[in-house]
Scaffold this active site. Structure first.
Site, PDB file in Angstrom:
ATOM      1  N   MET A   1       0.841  -1.197   0.000  1.00 44.90           N
ATOM      2  CA  MET A   1       0.000   0.000   0.000  1.00 44.90           C
ATOM      3  C   MET A   1       0.870   1.239   0.000  1.00 44.90           C
ATOM      4  O   MET A   1       1.819   1.339   0.756  1.00 44.90           O
ATOM      5  CB  MET A   1      -0.854   0.055   1.264  1.00 44.90           C
ATOM      6  CG  MET A   1      -2.069  -0.817   1.225  1.00 44.90           C
ATOM      7  SD  MET A   1      -3.172  -0.398  -0.086  1.00 44.90           S
ATOM      8  CE  MET A   1      -4.656  -1.165   0.452  1.00 44.90           C
ATOM      9  N   CYS A   2       0.530   2.039  -0.742  1.00 46.52           N
ATOM     10  CA  CYS A   2       1.173   3.361  -0.733  1.00 46.52           C
ATOM     11  C   CYS A   2       0.531   4.212   0.369  1.00 46.52           C
ATOM     12  O   CYS A   2      -0.363   3.754   1.067  1.00 46.52           O
ATOM     13  CB  CYS A   2       0.977   4.052  -2.080  1.00 46.52           C
ATOM     14  SG  CYS A   2       1.325   2.981  -3.498  1.00 46.52           S
ATOM     15  N   ARG A   3       0.977   5.415   0.485  1.00 50.21           N
ATOM     16  CA  ARG A   3       0.389   6.376   1.427  1.00 50.21           C
ATOM     17  C   ARG A   3       0.140   7.670   0.670  1.00 50.21           C
ATOM     18  O   ARG A   3       0.922   8.029  -0.232  1.00 50.21           O
ATOM     19  CB  ARG A   3       1.340   6.682   2.596  1.00 50.21           C
ATOM     20  CG  ARG A   3       1.821   5.485   3.395  1.00 50.21           C
ATOM     21  CD  ARG A   3       0.826   5.010   4.426  1.00 50.21           C
ATOM     22  NE  ARG A   3      -0.132   4.076   3.880  1.00 50.21           N
ATOM     23  CZ  ARG A   3      -1.094   3.466   4.558  1.00 50.21           C
ATOM     24  NH1 ARG A   3      -1.246   3.697   5.835  1.00 50.21           N
ATOM     25  NH2 ARG A   3      -1.910   2.632   3.973  1.00 50.21           N
TER      26      ARG A   3
ATOM     27  N   VAL B   1       3.400   8.599  -1.712  1.00 51.68           N
ATOM     28  CA  VAL B   1       4.612   7.790  -1.799  1.00 51.68           C
ATOM     29  C   VAL B   1       4.190   6.380  -2.191  1.00 51.68           C
ATOM     30  O   VAL B   1       3.108   5.922  -1.809  1.00 51.68           O
ATOM     31  CB  VAL B   1       5.419   7.776  -0.476  1.00 51.68           C
ATOM     32  CG1 VAL B   1       6.068   9.128  -0.230  1.00 51.68           C
ATOM     33  CG2 VAL B   1       4.555   7.376   0.721  1.00 51.68           C
TER      34      VAL B   1
ATOM     35  N   ASN C   1      -4.207   4.285  -3.171  1.00 49.92           N
ATOM     36  CA  ASN C   1      -3.581   3.333  -2.237  1.00 49.92           C
ATOM     37  C   ASN C   1      -4.289   2.016  -2.452  1.00 49.92           C
ATOM     38  O   ASN C   1      -5.481   1.907  -2.115  1.00 49.92           O
ATOM     39  CB  ASN C   1      -3.862   3.708  -0.775  1.00 49.92           C
ATOM     40  CG  ASN C   1      -3.063   4.868  -0.233  1.00 49.92           C
ATOM     41  OD1 ASN C   1      -3.225   5.195   0.928  1.00 49.92           O
ATOM     42  ND2 ASN C   1      -2.231   5.491  -1.032  1.00 49.92           N
TER      43      ASN C   1
END
Ligand code: GLN
Length: 256
Positions: free
Chosen positions: A1-3, A88, A115
Site C-alpha cells: 500500500m502506498c500512502r 509515496v 492506495n
C-alpha cells in the site's frame, strides 16, 4: 500500500503538507504506522499543486524514495498552494517501475492517487487509451477521472465508480484521493484514511501527520468530499450484484 496526503484551504507550503510533521508523508515513506500491506514506500513519490498560473496543476514525480530527494526538500518550503496532493509508492508486484506509474495521475484539472490494488480486467476497456501507464492505479485513475472536468456532480461520480469497481473486484483495495484545486474527493475502501478539519482548511491523509486530537478516522466504505470550508462523509454501500465490468449505480442525490 502506498500512502497519500492532501490539503485544501489557506496556503500551505509543500514542505508543510508533504515533508513536515512527525508522522508526515516523508516519515511514512520509511516508517508508516498503520500500513497493513508492504513495509516501506520507497518506489517513488509524487506531488501536485494548483496555482493561479494555469488551470492544470503542477506535478513533480520521481522513482526515487522521497527521503532521498534533497532537491525537493530544498525547494518545498518556498512553494505554497491552497491545494496540494502527494503520494509515496510501494509498487504492487508485477507493476511497472517507471515514473509514469507513480501517483498522482492527471487528467485536465484533476489529480488522483490510489492506495491499493485492483484487477485491471474489471476496468472498462475505454479507460486504457487514456491511462498514463499500464499500472493498475493509472488505469483506475483514467476510469475515475473520465468526464469529471466541469461536472457539477464529480464527487458523486467518483463514489459511484469506486463502489462499482469494488463490486466487480471484491478483493480490490480502493483508497483513492483526488482533487481539482477547489475540492478533494477521497474514498476509504479497504485501507485506513484520516481527516483533519481546521479553521483554515481540511487535510486528508492515509495516516495522521501529527497527534492533533482533531484527526478522525474515516470509516471503511466511505466517500469524503472536502473544501476549504469543511469535509462531508457519505457512506458508500456495497453494490449488490457482481458485474463483469465496473458499471456505476447511483449514490443519493445530495452527494455532489
Ligand atoms: N497498485 C499501485 C502500484 O503498484 C499502488 C500500490 C500501493 O498502494 N501500494 O503502484
Amino acid at each position: 500500500m502506498c500512502r497519500h496526503v492532501a490539503w485544501v484551504g489557506a496556503p500551505r507550503s509543500l514542505a508543510q503538507v508533504v515533508l513536515d510533521g512527525p508522522c508526515g508523508l516523508a516519515r511514512q515513506s520509511w516508517a508508516p504506522q498503520r500500513q497493513a500491506h508492504g513495509t516501506v514506500n520507497a518506489d517513488g513519490w509524487g506531488a501536485g499543486w494548483w496555482s493561479p498560473a494555469r488551470p492544470e496543476p503542477a506535478r513533480w514525480r520521481s522513482t526515487r524514495p522521497l527521503w532521498q530527494d534533497a532537491s525537493f526538500a530544498s525547494a518545498a518550503p518556498h512553494v505554497s498552494s491552497t491545494c496540494v496532493l502527494a503520494a509515496v509508492r510501494s509498487a504492487t508486484e508485477g507493476m511497472p517501475a517507471d515514473e509514469t506509474a507513480v501517483a498522482p495521475f492527471a487528467a485536465g484539472r484533476w489529480l488522483l492517487s490510489h492506495n491499493g490494488r485492483v484487477d485491471r480486467s474489471v476496468l472498462p476497456v475505454e479507460a486504457w487509451p487514456r491511462a498514463e501507464s499500464v499500472c493498475d492505479s493509472a488505469v483506475l485513475a483514467a476510469h475515475l477521472l473520465q468526464g469529471l472536468e466541469g461536472a457539477p456532480d464529480a464527487p458523486r461520480l467518483v463514489g459511484e465508480r469506486v463502489a462499482a469497481v469494488g463490486a466487480a473486484d471484491p478483493t480490490a483495495r480502493l483508497n483513492v484521493l483526488a482533487g481539482d484545486g477547489e475540492r478533494l474527493v477521497a474514498t476509504a475502501w479497504g485501507d485506513v484514511l484520516s481527516v483533519l478539519e481546521t479553521a483554515d482548511g481540511v487535510a486528508l491523509a492515509s495516516e495522521p501527520w501529527d497527534d492533533d486530537p482533531r484527526w478522525r478516522d474515516v470509516p471503511d466504505r466511505t466517500l469524503v468530499v472536502a473544501t476549504a470550508a469543511g469535509a462531508r462523509l457519505v457512506p458508500l454501500a456495497d453494490r449488490g450484484t457482481t458485474p463483469t465490468r465496473a458499471a456505476a449505480s447511483p449514490l443519493p442525490q445530495e452527494v455532489s
